[in-house]
Design a protein around this motif. Structure first.
Motif, PDB file in Angstrom:
ATOM      1  N   ALA A  46       0.823  -1.208   0.000  1.00 33.19           N
ATOM      2  CA  ALA A  46       0.000   0.000   0.000  1.00 33.19           C
ATOM      3  C   ALA A  46       0.856   1.256   0.000  1.00 33.19           C
ATOM      4  CB  ALA A  46      -0.933  -0.008   1.211  1.00 33.19           C
ATOM      5  N   ALA A  47       2.107   1.141   0.441  1.00 30.18           N
ATOM      6  CA  ALA A  47       2.975   2.316   0.526  1.00 30.18           C
ATOM      7  C   ALA A  47       3.311   2.865  -0.859  1.00 30.18           C
ATOM      8  CB  ALA A  47       4.254   1.966   1.267  1.00 30.18           C
ATOM      9  N   LEU A  48       3.471   1.983  -1.836  1.00 28.45           N
ATOM     10  CA  LEU A  48       3.786   2.430  -3.191  1.00 28.45           C
ATOM     11  C   LEU A  48       2.622   3.210  -3.798  1.00 28.45           C
ATOM     12  CD1 LEU A  48       5.818   2.364  -5.507  1.00 28.45           C
ATOM     13  CD2 LEU A  48       4.742   0.264  -6.276  1.00 28.45           C
ATOM     14  N   ALA A  49       1.417   2.724  -3.616  1.00 36.14           N
ATOM     15  CA  ALA A  49       0.244   3.421  -4.141  1.00 36.14           C
ATOM     16  C   ALA A  49       0.061   4.767  -3.447  1.00 36.14           C
ATOM     17  CB  ALA A  49      -1.008   2.559  -3.962  1.00 36.14           C
ATOM     18  N   ARG A  50       0.286   4.789  -2.137  1.00 31.57           N
ATOM     19  CA  ARG A  50       0.119   6.038  -1.390  1.00 31.57           C
ATOM     20  C   ARG A  50       1.175   7.061  -1.784  1.00 31.57           C
ATOM     21  NH1 ARG A  50      -0.454   4.509   4.123  1.00 31.57           N
ATOM     22  NH2 ARG A  50       1.603   3.682   3.745  1.00 31.57           N
ATOM     23  N   SER A  51       2.425   6.632  -1.928  1.00 26.91           N
ATOM     24  CA  SER A  51       3.477   7.579  -2.294  1.00 26.91           C
ATOM     25  C   SER A  51       3.288   8.089  -3.729  1.00 26.91           C
ATOM     26  CB  SER A  51       4.854   6.944  -2.126  1.00 26.91           C
ATOM     27  OG  SER A  51       4.994   5.834  -2.977  1.00 26.91           O
ATOM     28  N   GLY A  52       2.805   7.239  -4.623  1.00 36.52           N
ATOM     29  CA  GLY A  52       2.498   7.701  -5.985  1.00 36.52           C
ATOM     30  C   GLY A  52       1.375   8.715  -6.001  1.00 36.52           C
ATOM     31  N   ALA A  53       0.360   8.479  -5.176  1.00 41.23           N
ATOM     32  CA  ALA A  53      -0.754   9.428  -5.089  1.00 41.23           C
ATOM     33  C   ALA A  53      -0.283  10.756  -4.531  1.00 41.23           C
ATOM     34  CB  ALA A  53      -1.866   8.851  -4.227  1.00 41.23           C
ATOM     35  N   TYR A  54       0.550  10.713  -3.487  1.00 38.29           N
ATOM     36  CA  TYR A  54       1.061  11.953  -2.905  1.00 38.29           C
ATOM     37  C   TYR A  54       1.953  12.699  -3.890  1.00 38.29           C
ATOM     38  CZ  TYR A  54      -0.696  10.450   1.658  1.00 38.29           C
ATOM     39  OH  TYR A  54      -1.490  10.061   2.712  1.00 38.29           O
ATOM     40  N   ALA A  55       2.698  11.972  -4.706  1.00 37.53           N
ATOM     41  CA  ALA A  55       3.528  12.613  -5.724  1.00 37.53           C
ATOM     42  C   ALA A  55       2.664  13.312  -6.769  1.00 37.53           C
ATOM     43  CB  ALA A  55       4.434  11.583  -6.389  1.00 37.53           C
ATOM     44  N   CYS A  56       1.572  12.671  -7.163  1.00 39.61           N
ATOM     45  CA  CYS A  56       0.654  13.306  -8.113  1.00 39.61           C
ATOM     46  C   CYS A  56       0.050  14.578  -7.536  1.00 39.61           C
ATOM     47  CB  CYS A  56      -0.457  12.341  -8.516  1.00 39.61           C
ATOM     48  SG  CYS A  56       0.084  11.010  -9.587  1.00 39.61           S
ATOM     49  N   PHE A  57      -0.370  14.518  -6.267  1.00 42.56           N
ATOM     50  CA  PHE A  57      -0.941  15.701  -5.634  1.00 42.56           C
ATOM     51  C   PHE A  57       0.099  16.808  -5.472  1.00 42.56           C
ATOM     52  CE2 PHE A  57      -4.079  12.627  -3.543  1.00 42.56           C
ATOM     53  CZ  PHE A  57      -5.006  12.829  -4.550  1.00 42.56           C
ATOM     54  N   ALA A  58       1.339  16.436  -5.182  1.00 38.05           N
ATOM     55  CA  ALA A  58       2.402  17.434  -5.058  1.00 38.05           C
ATOM     56  C   ALA A  58       2.683  18.102  -6.402  1.00 38.05           C
ATOM     57  CB  ALA A  58       3.668  16.789  -4.512  1.00 38.05           C
ATOM     58  N   LEU A  59       2.659  17.323  -7.480  1.00 42.60           N
ATOM     59  CA  LEU A  59       2.856  17.907  -8.812  1.00 42.60           C
ATOM     60  C   LEU A  59       1.709  18.835  -9.187  1.00 42.60           C
ATOM     61  CD1 LEU A  59       4.331  14.891 -10.782  1.00 42.60           C
ATOM     62  CD2 LEU A  59       5.480  17.019 -10.182  1.00 42.60           C
ATOM     63  N   CYS A  60       0.487  18.474  -8.804  1.00 37.98           N
ATOM     64  CA  CYS A  60      -0.655  19.355  -9.045  1.00 37.98           C
ATOM     65  C   CYS A  60      -0.490  20.668  -8.297  1.00 37.98           C
ATOM     66  CB  CYS A  60      -1.955  18.689  -8.604  1.00 37.98           C
ATOM     67  SG  CYS A  60      -2.580  17.458  -9.726  1.00 37.98           S
ATOM     68  N   ALA A  61      -0.104  20.577  -7.034  1.00 43.69           N
ATOM     69  CA  ALA A  61       0.093  21.788  -6.231  1.00 43.69           C
ATOM     70  C   ALA A  61       1.214  22.647  -6.801  1.00 43.69           C
ATOM     71  CB  ALA A  61       0.386  21.409  -4.791  1.00 43.69           C
ATOM     72  N   ALA A  62       2.277  22.014  -7.281  1.00 43.00           N
ATOM     73  CA  ALA A  62       3.388  22.757  -7.871  1.00 43.00           C
ATOM     74  C   ALA A  62       2.962  23.462  -9.156  1.00 43.00           C
ATOM     75  CB  ALA A  62       4.560  21.826  -8.141  1.00 43.00           C
ATOM     76  N   ALA A  63       2.179  22.791  -9.987  1.00 42.33           N
ATOM     77  CA  ALA A  63       1.719  23.403 -11.238  1.00 42.33           C
ATOM     78  C   ALA A  63       0.780  24.570 -10.970  1.00 42.33           C
ATOM     79  CB  ALA A  63       1.026  22.354 -12.103  1.00 42.33           C
ATOM     80  N   VAL A  64      -0.109  24.420 -10.002  1.00 49.97           N
ATOM     81  CA  VAL A  64      -1.022  25.511  -9.661  1.00 49.97           C
ATOM     82  C   VAL A  64      -0.246  26.680  -9.063  1.00 49.97           C
ATOM     83  CG1 VAL A  64      -2.915  26.166  -8.127  1.00 49.97           C
ATOM     84  CG2 VAL A  64      -3.046  24.049  -9.431  1.00 49.97           C
ATOM     85  N   SER A  65       0.720  26.385  -8.209  1.00 48.57           N
ATOM     86  CA  SER A  65       1.539  27.447  -7.615  1.00 48.57           C
ATOM     87  C   SER A  65       2.338  28.184  -8.688  1.00 48.57           C
ATOM     88  CB  SER A  65       2.497  26.864  -6.582  1.00 48.57           C
ATOM     89  OG  SER A  65       1.790  26.273  -5.538  1.00 48.57           O
ATOM     90  N   TYR A  66       2.860  27.452  -9.646  1.00 46.67           N
ATOM     91  CA  TYR A  66       3.600  28.089 -10.736  1.00 46.67           C
ATOM     92  C   TYR A  66       2.677  28.974 -11.576  1.00 46.67           C
ATOM     93  CZ  TYR A  66       6.604  28.703 -14.797  1.00 46.67           C
ATOM     94  OH  TYR A  66       7.345  29.243 -15.805  1.00 46.67           O
ATOM     95  N   GLY A  67       1.467  28.518 -11.815  1.00 44.73           N
ATOM     96  CA  GLY A  67       0.507  29.331 -12.555  1.00 44.73           C
ATOM     97  C   GLY A  67       0.170  30.618 -11.822  1.00 44.73           C
ATOM     98  N   ILE A  68      -0.022  30.519 -10.514  1.00 47.12           N
ATOM     99  CA  ILE A  68      -0.302  31.721  -9.719  1.00 47.12           C
ATOM    100  C   ILE A  68       0.909  32.645  -9.729  1.00 47.12           C
ATOM    101  CG2 ILE A  68      -0.727  32.541  -7.359  1.00 47.12           C
ATOM    102  CD1 ILE A  68      -2.512  30.049  -7.003  1.00 47.12           C
ATOM    103  N   PHE A  69       2.108  32.080  -9.648  1.00 48.44           N
ATOM    104  CA  PHE A  69       3.317  32.878  -9.723  1.00 48.44           C
ATOM    105  C   PHE A  69       3.394  33.637 -11.051  1.00 48.44           C
ATOM    106  CE2 PHE A  69       7.724  33.034 -11.285  1.00 48.44           C
ATOM    107  CZ  PHE A  69       8.261  33.916 -10.364  1.00 48.44           C
ATOM    108  N   LEU A  70       3.054  32.974 -12.144  1.00 50.69           N
ATOM    109  CA  LEU A  70       3.085  33.635 -13.451  1.00 50.69           C
ATOM    110  C   LEU A  70       2.061  34.753 -13.549  1.00 50.69           C
ATOM    111  CD1 LEU A  70       3.544  30.644 -15.921  1.00 50.69           C
ATOM    112  CD2 LEU A  70       5.226  32.368 -15.242  1.00 50.69           C
ATOM    113  N   ILE A  71       0.906  34.562 -12.926  1.00 48.91           N
ATOM    114  CA  ILE A  71      -0.123  35.600 -12.964  1.00 48.91           C
ATOM    115  C   ILE A  71       0.299  36.810 -12.143  1.00 48.91           C
ATOM    116  CG2 ILE A  71      -2.475  36.125 -12.227  1.00 48.91           C
ATOM    117  CD1 ILE A  71      -3.202  33.263 -13.035  1.00 48.91           C
ATOM    118  N   VAL A  72       0.900  36.573 -10.985  1.00 49.23           N
ATOM    119  CA  VAL A  72       1.240  37.660 -10.076  1.00 49.23           C
ATOM    120  C   VAL A  72       2.412  38.481 -10.611  1.00 49.23           C
ATOM    121  CG1 VAL A  72       2.143  38.152  -7.759  1.00 49.23           C
ATOM    122  CG2 VAL A  72       0.300  36.529  -8.054  1.00 49.23           C
ATOM    123  N   THR A  73       3.399  37.826 -11.229  1.00 50.04           N
ATOM    124  CA  THR A  73       4.567  38.572 -11.702  1.00 50.04           C
ATOM    125  C   THR A  73       4.347  39.205 -13.030  1.00 50.04           C
ATOM    126  OG1 THR A  73       5.554  36.581 -12.646  1.00 50.04           O
ATOM    127  CG2 THR A  73       6.222  37.216 -10.421  1.00 50.04           C
TER     128      THR A  73
END
Length: 73
Positions: A46-73
């Motif tokens: 179960a650890a592999l599935a959980r870590s893969g899911a957390y990696a996907c969520f982290a990439l989503c958060a990073a992409a959204v944060s980068y988009g907000i950064f581009l809008i603000v600057t």
């Protein structure tokens, strides 16, 4: 008024690609969390599935944060 149709099409294409990619990545995260429960029930890893899911969520958060950064600057 002059509209640059090539630039408008380019923005549309990139926006569509980014939206579909983010939705697919988030869906993979949700799928990974659901597979975690199945793996735990069947005695698998179960650890592999959980870590893969957390990696996907982290990439989503990073992409959204980068988009907000581009809008603000």
């Amino acid at each position: 008024m002059n509209i640059d149709w090539a630039a408008l099409g380019s923005v549309f294409g990139v926006s569509l690609l980014a939206t579909v990619s983010l939705v697919a990545l988030f869906t993979l995260g949700i799928l990974g969390l659901s597979k975690q429960e199945e793996a735990a029930a069947s005695g698998g890893s179960a650890a592999l599935a959980r870590s893969g899911a957390y990696a996907c969520f982290a990439l989503c958060a990073a992409a959204v944060s980068y988009g907000i950064f581009l809008i603000v600057t």
